[in-house]
Design an enzyme around this catalytic site. Structure first.
Site, short mmCIF file in Angstrom:
data_model
loop_
_atom_site.label_atom_id
_atom_site.label_comp_id
_atom_site.label_asym_id
_atom_site.label_seq_id
_atom_site.Cartn_x
_atom_site.Cartn_y
_atom_site.Cartn_z
N GLN A 285 21.44 -58.63 -42.25
CA GLN A 285 20.47 -57.68 -41.66
C GLN A 285 19.41 -57.34 -42.70
OE1 GLN A 285 22.68 -54.03 -40.81
NE2 GLN A 285 24.06 -54.48 -42.51
N TYR B 281 20.99 -45.68 -58.86
CA TYR B 281 20.30 -46.77 -58.16
C TYR B 281 19.12 -47.25 -59.02
CZ TYR B 281 17.69 -49.19 -54.44
OH TYR B 281 17.01 -50.12 -53.69
#
Ligand SMILES: NC(=O)c1ccc[n+]([C@@H]2O[C@H](COP(=O)([O-])OP(=O)(O)OC[C@H]3O[C@@H](n4cnc5c(N)ncnc54)[C@H](O)[C@@H]3O)[C@@H](O)[C@H]2O)c1
Ligand SMILES: CCCCC/C=C\C=C\[C@H](O)C/C=C\C/C=C\CCCC(=O)O
Length: 208
Positions: free
Chosen positions: A15, A152
């Site tokens: 995806q 992150y």
């Protein structure tokens, strides 16, 4: 780069950005693309859709967790057996979840390094490969501070340093013939919206 006839592996291709890259490779004439992802259902759906739209034989799904060396070795081995070669490695799988920061470092950073070396082993002319291209998907968060997503950002920054350093080395190493590139996109929607909640909660926790 002329994509026609090339064979690619796309991690996290079930995806999102990986899926879009897979479609782009197929449209541009790739001979084969292996999607390697942990989302089995989405992966199969994507392959079914692309098999109807493009050629049935050109796209395949393999369940593989990028953090597991043996599963990624299977992906490279099977892709080579099925399509005869590996030319392009899109190292894209990633998560965005500060609560699971150790797992995030493993997926977004550590595995990317391990799998880049694996790709060089398979694609490099030193071991009988044809050479090729590795694309690492970092983020704008790897180029600047991103206070709500510190780990992150750190993992993505690490990828920038790694790719820049390896790029110089591999270009010099003519026996290898593997080029490396890095993407640093800004923002599209992650397929999982759960991470938005994580950011929200994370902001609140850090304010207390
Ligand atoms: N969406 C953005 O705004 C954005 C911006 C910059 C960079 N990026 C980076 O682009 C990449 C793709 O992001 P996206 O938005 O398409 O995310 P996404 O969540 O839509 O897709 C990520 C895919 O990776 C797979 N995945 C997760 N962990 C895995 C693992 N351990 N092994 C194999 N597959 C795994 C998921 O199942 C999923 O299919 C990520 O590395 C992300 O950090 C995204
Ligand atoms: C605050 C909500 C943001 C939602 C986006 C969540 C994840 C996105 C991940 C992307 O990989 C991040 C990409 C780019 C962002 C990088 C830096 C932001 C700098 C913030 C600023 O403009 O000061």
């Amino acid at each position: 780069m002329d994509i026609s006839g090339k064979v690619a592996i796309v991690t996290g291709g079930a995806q999102g950005i990986g899926r879009a890259v897979t479609e782009c490779l197929l449209k541009k004439g790739a001979r084969g693309v292996t999607i390697a992802d942990v989302h089995e259902q989405k992966g199969q759906e994507t392959v079914n859709e692309f098999s109807q739209q493009y050629d049935n034989e050109r796209v395949t799904f393999m369940y593989a967790d990028v953090t597991l060396k043996s599963q990624m070795e299977d992906v490279f081995r099977k892709t080579k057996t099925t399509f005869g070669r590996v030319d392009i490695f899109i190292c894209n799988a990633g998560i965005c979840n500060e609560y699971e920061w150790e797992r995030m470092v493993d997926i977004n950073f550590t595995s990317t390094i391990r799998n880049t070396y694996l790709a060089v082993e398979y694609m490099g002319t030193k071991n009988g490969g044809n050479g090729g291209v590795i694309i690492i998907n970092s983020s704008t968060a790897g180029l600047t501070q991103f206070p709500v997503l510190p780990v992150y950002s750190a993992a993505k920054s690490g990828l920038v340093g790694f790719a820049r350093s390896v790029a110089v080395r591999q270009i010099i190493d003519t026996k290898c013939s593997v080029r490396i590139g890095i993407l640093a996109g800004y923002s599209s929607l992650f397929s999982s919206i759960g991470f938005l909640l994580d950011i929200y909660v994370y902001e609140h926790l850090t304010c207390q």
